[in-house]
Design an enzyme around this catalytic site. Structure first.
Site, PDB file in Angstrom:
ATOM      1  N   ASP A   3       0.841  -1.197   0.000  1.00  8.41           N
ATOM      2  CA  ASP A   3       0.000   0.000   0.000  1.00  8.41           C
ATOM      3  C   ASP A   3       0.881   1.253   0.000  1.00  8.41           C
ATOM      4  OD1 ASP A   3      -2.122   1.729   0.235  1.00  8.41           O
ATOM      5  OD2 ASP A   3      -2.985   0.772   2.005  1.00  8.41           O
ATOM      6  N   CYS A  57      -6.066   3.979  -3.647  1.00  9.58           N
ATOM      7  CA  CYS A  57      -6.268   2.608  -3.146  1.00  9.58           C
ATOM      8  C   CYS A  57      -7.466   1.853  -3.737  1.00  9.58           C
ATOM      9  CB  CYS A  57      -6.439   2.637  -1.634  1.00  9.58           C
ATOM     10  SG  CYS A  57      -5.144   3.506  -0.730  1.00  9.58           S
ATOM     11  N   LYS A 111      -5.990  -5.622   3.871  1.00  8.20           N
ATOM     12  CA  LYS A 111      -6.897  -4.488   3.643  1.00  8.20           C
ATOM     13  C   LYS A 111      -7.912  -4.750   2.529  1.00  8.20           C
ATOM     14  CE  LYS A 111      -6.247   0.182   1.756  1.00  8.20           C
ATOM     15  NZ  LYS A 111      -5.394   1.393   1.801  1.00  8.20           N
ATOM     16  N   HIS A 129     -11.077  -2.249   1.702  1.00  5.46           N
ATOM     17  CA  HIS A 129     -11.252  -0.905   1.144  1.00  5.46           C
ATOM     18  C   HIS A 129     -12.169  -0.847  -0.079  1.00  5.46           C
ATOM     19  CE1 HIS A 129      -9.180   3.292   0.759  1.00  5.46           C
ATOM     20  NE2 HIS A 129     -10.398   3.327   1.282  1.00  5.46           N
ATOM     21  N   HIS A 182       1.333   2.395   4.044  1.00  5.29           N
ATOM     22  CA  HIS A 182       0.425   3.555   4.104  1.00  5.29           C
ATOM     23  C   HIS A 182       0.577   4.241   5.460  1.00  5.29           C
ATOM     24  CE1 HIS A 182      -3.304   5.848   3.806  1.00  5.29           C
ATOM     25  NE2 HIS A 182      -3.597   5.300   2.634  1.00  5.29           N
ATOM     26  N   ASP A 220      -0.246  -0.708  -4.772  1.00  2.00           N
ATOM     27  CA  ASP A 220      -1.592  -0.355  -5.259  1.00  2.00           C
ATOM     28  C   ASP A 220      -1.626   1.019  -5.914  1.00  2.00           C
ATOM     29  OD1 ASP A 220      -1.323   1.188  -2.919  1.00  2.00           O
ATOM     30  OD2 ASP A 220      -3.468   1.043  -2.458  1.00  2.00           O
ATOM     31  N   ASN A 221      -0.630   1.832  -5.629  1.00  6.93           N
ATOM     32  CA  ASN A 221      -0.479   3.141  -6.287  1.00  6.93           C
ATOM     33  C   ASN A 221       0.937   3.609  -5.998  1.00  6.93           C
ATOM     34  OD1 ASN A 221      -2.607   3.866  -3.685  1.00  6.93           O
ATOM     35  ND2 ASN A 221      -0.608   4.876  -3.673  1.00  6.93           N
TER      36      ASN A 221
HETATM   37 CA   LIG Z   1      -2.725   2.965  -1.540  1.00  6.42          CA
END
Ligand SMILES: [Ca+2]
Length: 445
Positions: free
Chosen positions: A36, A75, A128, A130, A213, A270-271
């Site tokens: 993350d 995310c 996670k 989300h 994160h 994820d990013n």
């Molecule tokens: Ca993220």
């Protein structure tokens, strides 16, 4: 000769059939490890130098490094894209799902774990989610996962597991009071799922670390090797080291269970990294999380399957996280019974045979409809640049010559703008509105 045919031909056909009949490939176990908010150039295998990531590096060396692997800028949309094979323009998940907001991954979407479960897989989410939790229908155990452990929200306190005073740590979607640092708990649960895997049944294990994160938190012992780093970067380094240690434990568990050879392990962020240069490093890429510049959407990624993906492979062709959906279903021999059109393409020939990208053009959706970028070959066009949706404000870059997206060529290459703009316009024809619903709407009801 003719008199021999009635005897010889059936024999020949029989032998030929026996030789040609393919041995059904065993269904691989699939472990997708999602980090993350990891910077593009923080892991050692992708150019990092100041943080030790030996397990991520070994994983990448033993398989393929994906150097142009794209995701969404934040995310939730990346997770929706992974689990459906569909772009945000089609799922409506452009932005993040806030805690208690009355929406999530649309219930009409058929998810990757649903499809794999139908193909005989045991399915587990560790970490996670989300993608919605306000209604039980959005929660992981209702979206294809046999097992769930971890957080529903986008981030929580790593030690108390609270978000704004609310406990967000769950097992099978019921509150869990397990104590510990979440990175440790996630790694422990993932290894347990591997150890306790049902015999004779392939496993799909989705390990979605909330690391790295924010909030930036780590047990003090992880800070010791990073005294030379300053401020939040030091804490971040310890968090990444802890996650890398967890990845090592997961890989060791696969080895100990004798599953290494028949398991495809995939890793990505994820990013892109937020606050690049201060907290994360996106290396030569421009900007970071929440933007459509390369620093927001191109992430470090790897894939390992011994004997199937040649060790030391480096893939420069553009791929997108939506591509894993059809690829994994094909590898699993799962019926691709997705009722909605899939945007992803089979990336296996690109990964294992040096084939070109399966996409003439990749769509990169911004966090609101109408803001997007198109990647086609070496070129990238930003539409609605600066966040002005649907505007004619465009930026054009040649990534082969200008990876850092510094020289906007839109004015000098109008024909290229038109060519890429046509891909954007086609994508707009099927784009859906954002499914986002504000938290306040839930409170009014
Ligand atoms: Ca993220």
């Amino acid at each position: 000769m003719r008199s021999l045919l009635p005897v010889a031909l059936p024999l020949f056909l029989c032998l030929a059939f026996a030789a040609a009949a393919p041995t059904p490939a065993p269904q691989p176990n699939i472990v997708y490890i999602l980090a993350d908010d990891l910077g593009y150039a923080d892991a050692g295998f992708n150019g990092g130098t100041d943080i030790k990531t030996p397990h991520l590096d070994q994983l990448a060396r033993d398989g393929a490094m994906l150097k142009s692997f794209y995701v969404q800028p934040v995310c939730s949309p990346t997770r929706a894209a992974l689990l459906t094979g569909r772009y945000p323009a089609h799922t409506g998940v452009y932005g993040v799902v806030r805690p208690n907001a009355p929406w999530g991954l649309p219930l009409a979407e058929r998810t990757l774990p649903q499809a794999l479960r139908d193909a005989g897989y045991e399915t587990a989410l560790v970490g996670k989610w989300h993608l919605g939790e306000s209604d039980a229908a959005y929660r992981p155990t209702r979206r294809g996962f046999d097992h769930q452990y971890g957080l529903w929200f986008g981030n929580i306190d790593y030690f108390t597991h609270l978000r704004d005073g609310v406990l967000d740590w769950h097992r099978n979607d019921e509150p869990s009071h397990d104590e510990g640092y979440t990175t440790h708990l996630i790694a422990l649960e993932a290894t347990r799922r591997i150890r306790e895997k049902k015999p004779g049944q392939p496993l799909f294990l989705y390990v979605a670390f909330n690391a790295v994160h924010d909030p930036h938190q780590v047990p003090d012992s992880y800070l010791v090797p990073y005294a030379h780093l300053e401020g939040v970067r030091r804490t971040y380094a310890g968090m990444l080291a802890a996650m890398d240690e967890g990845v090592g434990q997961i890989l060791a568990a696969l080895d100990q269970a004798g599953l290494r050879e028949n398991t495809l392990v995939i890793f990505s962020s994820d990013n892109g990294g937020p606050q690049p240069g201060k907290v994360t490093s996106n290396g030569p890429l421009r900007a970071g999380k929440a933007t459509l510049y390369e620093g927001g959407v191109r992430v470090c990624a790897s894939a390992r399957w011994p004997g199937r993906i040649p060790a030391g492979t480096v893939v420069h062709e553009p791929l997108h996280i939506v591509d894993w959906f059809p690829t994994l279903l094909k590898l699993a021999g799962a019926p691709s019974a997705q009722p909605l059109p899939v945007d992803g393409r089979d990336l296996w020939p690109t990964l294992t045979q040096g084939a070109k990208s399966p996409h003439a053009a990749l769509l990169l959706c911004g966090t609101q409809p109408g803001v997007a970028a198109i990647r086609a070959g070496d070129w990238k066009l930003h539409v609605g640049a600066g966040g002005k949706k649907g505007s004619d404000q465009v930026e054009l870059y040649n990534l082969a010559r200008d990876l850092g997206e510094k020289n906007n060529l839109a004015a000098t290459h109008p024909e290229k703008v038109r060519e890429l703009r046509a891909h954007y316009d086609r994508a707009q024809q099927t784009a859906v509105p954002s499914g986002e619903k504000p938290v306040a709407a839930a409170k009014k009801k």
